[in-house]
Design an enzyme around this catalytic site. Structure first.
Site, PDB file in Angstrom:
ATOM      1  N   GLN A 126      34.747  37.590  26.771  1.00 53.63           N
ATOM      2  CA  GLN A 126      33.672  37.181  27.670  1.00 53.63           C
ATOM      3  C   GLN A 126      33.218  35.769  27.324  1.00 53.63           C
ATOM      4  O   GLN A 126      32.802  35.511  26.198  1.00 53.63           O
ATOM      5  CB  GLN A 126      32.503  38.156  27.517  1.00 53.63           C
ATOM      6  CG  GLN A 126      31.338  37.899  28.458  1.00 53.63           C
ATOM      7  CD  GLN A 126      30.269  38.979  28.336  1.00 53.63           C
ATOM      8  OE1 GLN A 126      30.061  39.537  27.271  1.00 53.63           O
ATOM      9  NE2 GLN A 126      29.593  39.279  29.429  1.00 53.63           N
ATOM     10  N   GLY A 127      33.291  34.861  28.273  1.00 54.48           N
ATOM     11  CA  GLY A 127      32.857  33.487  28.035  1.00 54.48           C
ATOM     12  C   GLY A 127      31.594  33.182  28.814  1.00 54.48           C
ATOM     13  O   GLY A 127      31.628  32.487  29.838  1.00 54.48           O
ATOM     14  N   SER A 129      27.978  32.967  26.978  1.00 58.50           N
ATOM     15  CA  SER A 129      26.996  32.224  26.183  1.00 58.50           C
ATOM     16  C   SER A 129      27.515  30.858  25.756  1.00 58.50           C
ATOM     17  O   SER A 129      28.717  30.659  25.558  1.00 58.50           O
ATOM     18  CB  SER A 129      26.645  33.006  24.918  1.00 58.50           C
ATOM     19  OG  SER A 129      25.970  34.192  25.241  1.00 58.50           O
ATOM     20  N   SER A 161      33.398  37.552  21.363  1.00 58.19           N
ATOM     21  CA  SER A 161      34.141  38.491  20.526  1.00 58.19           C
ATOM     22  C   SER A 161      35.620  38.489  20.902  1.00 58.19           C
ATOM     23  O   SER A 161      35.968  38.526  22.078  1.00 58.19           O
ATOM     24  CB  SER A 161      33.586  39.908  20.698  1.00 58.19           C
ATOM     25  OG  SER A 161      32.283  39.973  20.186  1.00 58.19           O
ATOM     26  N   GLU A 244      27.838  45.971  32.015  1.00 53.95           N
ATOM     27  CA  GLU A 244      27.744  45.862  30.569  1.00 53.95           C
ATOM     28  C   GLU A 244      26.502  46.592  30.051  1.00 53.95           C
ATOM     29  O   GLU A 244      26.514  47.204  28.998  1.00 53.95           O
ATOM     30  CB  GLU A 244      27.708  44.383  30.154  1.00 53.95           C
ATOM     31  CG  GLU A 244      27.827  44.194  28.648  1.00 53.95           C
ATOM     32  CD  GLU A 244      27.938  42.732  28.225  1.00 53.95           C
ATOM     33  OE1 GLU A 244      27.858  41.854  29.089  1.00 53.95           O
ATOM     34  OE2 GLU A 244      28.093  42.491  27.014  1.00 53.95           O
ATOM     35  N   SER A 375      19.364  40.010  25.153  1.00 52.61           N
ATOM     36  CA  SER A 375      18.580  40.474  24.008  1.00 52.61           C
ATOM     37  C   SER A 375      17.565  41.511  24.459  1.00 52.61           C
ATOM     38  O   SER A 375      17.285  41.662  25.648  1.00 52.61           O
ATOM     39  CB  SER A 375      17.843  39.298  23.373  1.00 52.61           C
ATOM     40  OG  SER A 375      16.762  38.917  24.210  1.00 52.61           O
TER      41      SER A 375
END
Lengths: 393, 341
Positions: A126-127, A129, A161, A244, A375
Site C-alpha cells: 500500500q503506497g 502515507s 509494509s 481496510e 490512527s
C-alpha cells in the site's frame, strides 16, 4: 434479527474444519526475513486457492467461491481455531486491493489481477502515507504528470509494509497540483519492478523488517493502470480504507478470541503472587480475563453486525471505524494482560522469536494496530463526524 | 440466515413501542419528578395492550409467540425513553409465573393489572430493598436470591415498607425487614431459575443499551448546538472523541445484546455466557455514557433541571439488577471456581 445457520452453512463449517485440519502448515517461519515470509505466505495462499478457499466471498468469475460475508466469517472463525498462519504479505492484496478492484477496477484490471492475488501469484503493498501525509492523507505530494500514455511519478512513500517483496502497489499520487487537495489525487496500480523505484526497509519496534520507505524517480506507469478516473483517486482510496477498516481485520477479531482463551489456559498454570496458586484463582485477575472475554464477545457481535450492514451497503460504511478502533484497542489490552501474567519472562525476547504467536512480540506489534488504516484519533473523528454529525474542526 | 439488523416486522414492533412511550413519557417537562408523578398509572396497561409482557411466551402459555429478539427491541426503546424498570419486572414475572405453572397470576402480569417491582436481598439476607413501584395494594416483588440460583415472586405488606431516597428520583426505593416468602409456591430453582436469570440479563442489557444510545444522541445534539470559543464544542477533538467513545460503547452494548438474543437457544452458544457478556457490555456502556453525558453538558448537566442525571441514576439502578458488573464477570470466567473452590 436472526441467527440461523442454514444446512449448507453447517456443512460448510465442517468442510472447512476438515480441510484446515489436513492443510494448515505445521511449521511456520520463525525468523523475520521478508523474502522467506513471502515464499511461505504465497505457498500457503496458493494452497488455499487450489483448495477453493481463497476469497470465500469473492465473485466466482474472479476466482472466489462466490459466497456471502457470513460464510467468509465462518471461514475466519475456523481459520483462527485451527491456528492457521497470519495472512501477512498477502494481506493488502486479498483484503483491500482486491476488494477495491472488484468495486472500482476496469474489467481488464480485474482479469489481470484478481485471480492472481487470490492464487498468491501477486503480492501487493500500500503506497498511501508520506513523511508529511500521515493522518492528513489528503495532503500527499508524490506527483504524477502525464506524458503520452504514461504517468510519470516522482516522490516518496513511507511506512509501506512488505514493499521490498511486493509485486504491485496501491499508489496514491497527486495528478493536479492546482485542484483542492482531495480533488487532485489519483489511485494507480504501480508495478514495483518499474525502473526508478528504490525501496529501503525500516526496522520496526517489534523487530520486524517489513516496513519500508519507497522512492520514485521518474517512474512510468501506464495510464491504463488508473483505478477510477484521473483525479478521482480520493473516492477510490476511501473505498480501499473502508475495506481496510471494515472487513480486513475480521480474521484478527476471530484470532483475538483464541488469544484470550490461551491466556485463560496460561493463567491456570502460572502464579502472579507469592502464594504459588494459579493466577486464575485470583479474583481480580480472573475478572480481568472476564473483561477481555466480554470485549472479545462484543467485537465478534460487532463483526456480525458489520456483515449484516454490508449486505445492504456492499461497501462498508463509516461504522467500519467501530471495528478498527475496537480491534486495535482490544489487541493492546490483551497484550498488556499477557505481559502482566508473564512476569519477568516478558523481558526475555531472545531469538528465535516467532513472527506472531509470542506474547512479547504480539504486545509490541499491537502498537501498530491503533496507527495503521487511520490512527485511533482519526477513527474517532470519523465516528464523531460521519456517524454523530459533529462539525469538523 | 444470520442478520443482526431488525427485519421490517421486528422494526415495526420497536417503532410501535417507541411511539407509545414517546406519547406517554416526558421527563423534560417538570422539575418535581417522582415515579408516581411522571409515569401514568395507565402505562403498564398500555404497554400490555401492545403485548409487551408476553412477547416471548408461547401462544399456548397465553403469549404472543414471538421471541426474546422482539423483547430486546422493545426494552431497548424502554431504555431510550427512560421508561420504568418495572416494565422489565412485569415481563420477567409473567415468565416466572408461567414456568411455575400459575396461569392466572401470569395473566395478571401479562395484561398489566398487576405490576411488580424488583427486590434485592440485603447482605444479611434479612432485608429486601424494593426497586421500582408496584402499584398493587400488596406489592408484588420479583426476588432473585443472592447466589442467583433461585428466583421467586412474593408479596409484601405495604405497612412494613420504609421509603428511601433514591439515586434515581424516578425509581421508587423502599425497604422492608420482613423476609418475603414465595406467594403460592411461585419459586424457581435449577434450570428454570438459570433461564430466567439469562432472560433478565438480556432484557436489562437491552434497556441499558437504550440508555447508552439516548445519552449518546443527547450529547451529540448538544455538541452540535453549544458554542464556545466561537465554535460548536463538537468540533473540538476532546469533546468529539468523548462522543465517539460513547458511540463505540453503545455499539458494543447493542451488538452483543442482539447477538445474545438471536443465538438464544441455538446449538453451540452458551446462553449464560452470551447474556452475561451482554449485560456486562451494556452496563459498562450505560454507566460510562451517562457519566460522559454529564461532562459534555458541563454545569447544565450537573443541575437537576437537566435530565442527564436521571439517566445516570437509572444506569446505576439497572446495573444492580440480576447481578452487577462483578457478578457478570464471574459468570464469564467459571474456570476460577472450577479450579479454586
Amino acid at each position: 434479527m436472526e441467527f440461523v445457520l442454514t444446512e449448507e452453512q453447517v456443512e460448510l463449517r465442517e468442510e472447512i474444519r476438515a480441510w484446515l485440519d489436513e492443510n494448515v502448515p505445521k511449521d511456520q517461519p520463525t525468523g523475520d526475513d521478508s523474502k522467506e515470509l513471502r515464499d511461505f505466505d504465497v505457498a500457503w495462499q496458493r494452497r488455499q486457492y487450489d483448495g477453493g478457499w481463497a476469497g470465500v466471498s469473492w465473485p466466482q468469475k474472479y476466482g472466489g467461491r462466490g459466497l456471502g460475508l457470513v460464510e467468509q466469517l465462518i471461514w475466519y472463525e475456523e481459520y483462527a481455531r485451527a491456528g492457521a498462519p497470519n495472512i501477512r504479505t498477502c494481506f493488502v492484496g486479498v483484503n483491500h486491493a482486491g476488494p477495491t478492484l472488484i468495486m472500482r477496477g476496469t474489467e481488464e484490471q480485474k482479469k489481470r489481477h484478481l485471480a492472481s492475488i487470490l492464487a498468491g501469484d501477486e503480492v501487493w503493498c500500500q503506497g498511501f502515507s508520506e513523511p508529511d501525509a500521515g493522518s492528513d492523507l489528503g495532503s500527499l505530494r508524490t506527483s504524477a504528470r502525464i506524458e503520452g500514455d504514461d504517468l510519470v511519478v516522482n516522490g516518496q512513500k513511507i511506512w509501506t509494509s512488505f514493499a521490498h517483496v511486493a509485486d504491485f502497489q496501491e499508489l496514491l499520487v497527486r495528478t493536479d497540483a492546482d485542484a483542492p487537495k482531495h480533488r487532485g489525487i489519483s489511485w494507480v496500480i504501480c508495478d514495483m519492478r518499474s525502473p526508478g523505484i528504490q525501496v529501503r526497509p525500516i526496522p520496526s519496534m517489534d523487530g520486524a523488517t517489513d516496513f519500508c520507505e519507497v522512492f520514485y524517480d521518474d517512474v512510468r506507469i501506464p495510464l491504463s493502470n488508473l483505478v477510477g478516473e484521473l483525479n478521482q483517486g480520493w473516492q477510490v482510496a476511501m473505498t480501499t480504507l473502508s475495506f481496510e477498516r471494515g472487513t480486513a481485520f475480521a480474521a484478527d477479531q476471530m484470532a483475538m478470541s483464541m488469544q484470550v482463551e490461551h491466556l485463560v489456559e496460561l493463567a491456570k498454570t502460572r502464579s502472579i503472587d507469592l502464594s504459588g496458586r494459579p493466577a486464575i484463582e485470583d479474583e481480580e485477575f480472573a475478572r480481568r480475563l472476564g473483561v477481555l472475554r466480554a470485549e472479545v464477545a462484543a467485537l465478534r457481535a460487532m463483526t456480525y453486525m458489520g456483515a449484516s450492514r454490508n449486505r445492504v451497503t456492499v461497501q462498508p460504511g463509516p461504522e467500519g471505524s467501530f471495528l478498527r478502533l475496537g480491534v486495535g484497542e482490544l489487541m493492546q489490552r490483551i497484550g498488556m494482560l499477557a505481559m502482566d501474567l508473564l512476569g519477568d519472562e516478558q523481558l526475555d525476547w531472545s531469538p528465535p522469536v516467532r513472527h506472531h504467536g509470542n506474547w512479547t512480540n504480539d504486545y509490541l506489534f499491537s502498537f501498530s494496530r491503533t496507527i495503521s488504516a487511520g490512527s485511533k484519533d482519526i477513527q474517532r473523528n470519523i465516528i464523531g463526524e460521519r456517524l454523530l454529525g459533529l462539525p469538523k474542526a | 440466515m444470520i442478520d443482526l439488523l431488525p427485519s421490517a416486522d421486528q422494526q415495526a414492533v420497536a417503532d410501535e413501542a417507541a411511539g407509545l412511550l414517546g406519547s406517554l413519557i416526558d421527563f423534560t417537562s417538570s422539575r418535581e419528578l417522582t415515579e408516581e408523578s411522571l409515569y401514568s398509572p395507565d402505562l403498564a396497561r398500555r404497554c400490555a395492550e401492545q403485548g409487551w409482557f408476553a412477547l416471548a411466551l408461547d401462544e399456548a402459555d397465553g403469549g404472543v409467540g414471538l421471541s426474546v429478539v422482539e423483547e430486546v427491541l422493545v426494552f431497548r426503546e424502554a431504555g431510550r425513553h427512560l421508561a420504568p424498570l418495572s416494565l422489565i419486572a412485569s415481563a420477567l414475572s409473567a415468565r416466572v409465573a408461567s414456568l411455575a405453572g400459575a396461569p392466572p397470576i401470569r395473566d395478571a402480569f401479562v395484561d398489566g393489572s398487576e405490576v411488580p417491582c424488583f427486590g434485592q436481598v440485603g447482605p444479611n439476607g434479612e432485608q429486601v430493598t424494593l426497586i421500582g413501584l408496584s402499584r398493587s395494594a400488596r406489592p408484588w416483588v420479583l426476588v432473585l436470591s443472592r447466589d442467583r440460583k433461585s428466583v421467586m415472586l412474593a408479596r409484601v405488606e405495604p405497612s412494613g415498607l420504609n421509603r428511601l431516597r433514591s439515586i434515581d428520583p424516578l425509581v421508587t426505593l423502599s425497604r422492608t425487614d420482613a423476609v418475603p416468602e414465595p406467594e403460592d409456591g411461585l419459586v424457581l430453582t435449577g434450570q428454570d431459575a438459570a433461564a430466567v436469570v439469562n432472560h433478565g440479563r438480556m432484557l436489562l442489557a437491552a434497556y441499558q443499551s437504550g440508555v447508552a444510545e439516548a445519552v449518546r444522541d443527547m450529547s451529540a445534539e448538544y455538541a452540535r448546538q453549544r458554542v464556545q470559543f466561537g465554535s460548536p464544542i463538537g468540533a473540538f477533538q476532546a469533546v468529539k472523541h468523548r462522543c465517539a467513545d460513547m458511540a463505540v460503547r453503545a455499539e458494543a452494548a447493542w451488538c452483543q445484546t442482539a447477538f445474545a438474543a438471536t443465538t438464544y437457544g441455538v446449538e453451540g452458544f452458551d446462553p449464560r455466557f452470551e447474556a452475561a457478556a451482554a449485560k456486562y457490555n451494556a452496563s459498562v456502556a450505560a454507566i460510562g455514557n451517562t457519566r460522559d453525558n454529564i461532562q459534555n453538558h458541563g454545569a447544565i448537566g450537573y443541575t437537576s433541571e437537566h435530565p442527564a442525571h436521571l439517566f445516570l441514576g437509572r444506569a446505576h439502578v439497572a446495573d444492580r439488577l440480576f447481578g452487577d458488573l462483578r457478578a457478570e464477570l464471574d459468570d464469564l470466567v467459571p474456570e476460577r471456581r472450577a479450579v479454586g473452590h
